[in-house]
Design a protein around this motif. Structure first.
Motif, short mmCIF file in Angstrom:
data_model
loop_
_atom_site.label_atom_id
_atom_site.label_comp_id
_atom_site.label_asym_id
_atom_site.label_seq_id
_atom_site.Cartn_x
_atom_site.Cartn_y
_atom_site.Cartn_z
N GLY A 9 -8.25 7.00 7.62
CA GLY A 9 -8.72 8.33 7.23
C GLY A 9 -8.61 9.26 8.43
N ALA A 10 -9.55 10.18 8.54
CA ALA A 10 -9.48 11.18 9.61
C ALA A 10 -9.49 10.53 10.99
CB ALA A 10 -10.63 12.17 9.48
N LEU A 11 -10.44 9.63 11.22
CA LEU A 11 -10.54 8.99 12.54
C LEU A 11 -9.38 8.04 12.79
CD1 LEU A 11 -11.99 8.43 15.17
CD2 LEU A 11 -13.45 6.79 13.95
N GLU A 32 4.01 0.43 18.28
CA GLU A 32 4.44 0.79 16.93
C GLU A 32 3.19 0.83 16.06
OE1 GLU A 32 6.49 -1.34 13.08
OE2 GLU A 32 7.24 -1.91 15.07
N VAL A 33 2.95 1.98 15.44
CA VAL A 33 1.71 2.19 14.69
C VAL A 33 1.99 2.29 13.20
CG1 VAL A 33 -0.29 3.69 14.34
CG2 VAL A 33 0.65 3.37 16.64
N TRP A 34 1.21 1.54 12.42
CA TRP A 34 1.18 1.66 10.97
C TRP A 34 -0.20 2.19 10.56
CZ3 TRP A 34 4.61 0.71 6.97
CH2 TRP A 34 5.83 0.12 7.31
N LEU A 35 -0.20 3.11 9.61
CA LEU A 35 -1.44 3.61 9.02
C LEU A 35 -1.51 3.15 7.57
CD1 LEU A 35 -1.37 7.34 10.22
CD2 LEU A 35 -2.44 5.38 11.36
N VAL A 36 -2.63 2.56 7.18
CA VAL A 36 -2.81 2.12 5.79
C VAL A 36 -3.96 2.91 5.18
CG1 VAL A 36 -3.41 0.21 4.26
CG2 VAL A 36 -1.89 -0.19 6.21
N ASN A 37 -3.64 3.63 4.11
CA ASN A 37 -4.62 4.44 3.39
C ASN A 37 -4.22 4.43 1.91
OD1 ASN A 37 -5.75 6.95 2.12
ND2 ASN A 37 -6.65 7.21 4.15
N ARG A 38 -5.18 4.25 1.03
CA ARG A 38 -4.86 4.12 -0.40
C ARG A 38 -4.49 5.43 -1.05
NH1 ARG A 38 -9.71 -0.04 -2.25
NH2 ARG A 38 -8.73 -1.95 -1.46
N ASN A 39 -4.70 6.55 -0.37
CA ASN A 39 -4.39 7.87 -0.93
C ASN A 39 -2.89 8.13 -0.86
OD1 ASN A 39 -3.91 10.77 -1.08
ND2 ASN A 39 -6.13 11.00 -0.98
N ARG A 40 -2.23 8.13 -2.00
CA ARG A 40 -0.77 8.29 -2.05
C ARG A 40 -0.33 9.64 -1.51
NH1 ARG A 40 3.62 5.67 -1.63
NH2 ARG A 40 2.84 4.07 -3.08
N SER A 73 -0.73 0.13 1.17
CA SER A 73 -1.26 -1.23 1.23
C SER A 73 -0.63 -1.95 2.41
CB SER A 73 -0.98 -2.00 -0.06
OG SER A 73 0.35 -2.49 -0.09
N THR A 74 -1.14 -3.12 2.72
CA THR A 74 -0.62 -3.90 3.85
C THR A 74 0.59 -4.75 3.48
OG1 THR A 74 -2.19 -5.67 3.33
CG2 THR A 74 -2.89 -4.03 4.96
N ALA A 95 -11.41 -4.78 3.28
CA ALA A 95 -10.43 -4.55 4.34
C ALA A 95 -10.00 -5.85 4.99
CB ALA A 95 -11.01 -3.60 5.39
N ALA A 96 -10.94 -6.77 5.15
CA ALA A 96 -10.59 -8.07 5.72
C ALA A 96 -9.59 -8.80 4.85
CB ALA A 96 -11.86 -8.90 5.90
N ARG A 97 -9.78 -8.72 3.54
CA ARG A 97 -8.83 -9.38 2.64
C ARG A 97 -7.46 -8.70 2.70
NH1 ARG A 97 -13.75 -9.92 -0.24
NH2 ARG A 97 -13.49 -7.89 -1.27
N GLN A 98 -7.44 -7.36 2.84
CA GLN A 98 -6.17 -6.66 3.02
C GLN A 98 -5.49 -7.10 4.32
OE1 GLN A 98 -5.88 -2.33 2.31
NE2 GLN A 98 -8.06 -2.42 1.85
#
Length: 321
Positions: A9-11, A32-40, A73-74, A95-98
């Motif tokens: 999210g924002a942070l 190398e950075v990946w961001l995971v957020n459910r908002n399409r 998603s991851t 989140a742990a399961r993801q």
């Protein structure tokens, strides 16, 4: 180093942008950075134009786009070196399961979440040996999908092993993050550091959510300052009863530190949750102090009142939806 932020999210976006941009400009280990957020919409905006990051406020504010990877998603990302968990505390188990899809033989999972108890929730799914604790004073505020306001300058991130050892893996993360411009320290007392940050959240989060005030207006009200400092003093008393070592013992100093380096129009995470109609983290912040007070016999009337008021506000928002 491959880093995936689960709960970007924002942070999370603010931290991810700092790491991605800083590693390109600095001389440290590439990140190398990946961001995971459910908002399409959020993910699509980042993929299309990069993550837009605003620095500063008013006429002096600047903006730049940071190119990094984003997904809803991851799945398909593959193993990473570091998973940073920044979901709200009540979503930690999910989140742990993801994060299981991101785990390789040497992967570590670092929680930078607010409140108490997140590391146990992660360890119950992923195993305690993988989990590192941390806190960050970096601030982030969502402006629009794929667009954040960043408060990184002068803001520390502190990480450590739950058992207090200073290990090579913690040093590597701190060195890589520091070289990328995210000021990161290693501590041999992460419990104390987590409580230090907890008291900062206690001083501003609930009051800003209830009053809808930004940091500038919140800090200008003497009555709110007195209430905040009374809530913090209860936290200091609970920490002492639990044997937690704090770095600061003066409520006014904790109150003043909350807004340092952030624009006057910046909003606390709890206020951002209320404005978005989402559940807050009141139960793991002020609520954690109330439960600690119950265990140790320390009275917490101010925090109990704040918890009840914020829960009531959440109920009202749910009924209005």
């Amino acid at each position: 180093m491959r880093v995936c932020i689960v709960g970007a999210g924002a942070l999370g976006c603010t931290i991810g942008a700092a790491l991605a941009r800083g590693s390109l400009q600095g001389g440290g280990e590439p990140i190398e950075v990946w961001l995971v957020n459910r908002n399409r919409d959020h993910v699509d905006a980042i993929t299309r134009r990069g993550l837009l990051v605003r620095l500063g406020d008013g006429p002096a504010a600047t903006e730049h786009a940071v190119r990094l990877r984003a997904a809803t998603s991851t799945r398909g990302i593959g193993p990473v070196d570091v998973v940073i968990v920044l979901v709200k505390s009540f979503a930690t188990a999910d989140a742990a399961r993801q994060a299981e899809a991101l785990i390789g033989p040497e992967t570590v999972v670092l929680t930078l979440q607010n409140g108490l108890g997140n590391e146990q929730a992660l360890a119950s799914v992923l195993g305690a040996p993988r989990v590192l604790q941390g806190i960050t004073y970096v601030g982030g505020q969502m402006i629009a999908p794929g667009h954040v306001s960043s408060g990184v300058a002068g803001k520390r991130t502190v990480i450590g092993e739950p058992d207090g050892q200073v290990t090579p893996r913690v040093r590597r993360i701190a060195d890589a993050f520091g070289a990328a411009g995210l000021a990161t320290e290693v501590t041999d007392d992460i419990t104390g550091a987590v409580w230090d940050k907890l008291l900062v959240n206690v001083s501003t989060g609930a009051l800003s959510a209830l009053t809808r005030l930004t940091y500038g207006d919140l800090m200008a009200d003497p009555g709110l300052e007195r209430t905040a400092c009374a809530a913090v003093q209860e936290g200091i008393d609970v920490a002492a009863a639990l044997g937690v070592t704090l770095s600061v013992h003066e409520p006014q100093a904790i109150w003043r530190s909350a807004a340092e380096g952030l624009p006057a129009d910046f909003k606390t995470s709890m206020l951002q949750s209320i404005e978005s109609g989402r559940r807050t983290e009141i139960d793991v912040i002020n609520g954690a102090l109330v439960r600690g007070g119950e265990r140790t016999g320390v009275p917490t009337p101010v925090n109990s009142t704040l918890v009840a008021a914020v829960r009531g506000l959440e109920t009202g928002l749910r009924h209005a939806q």
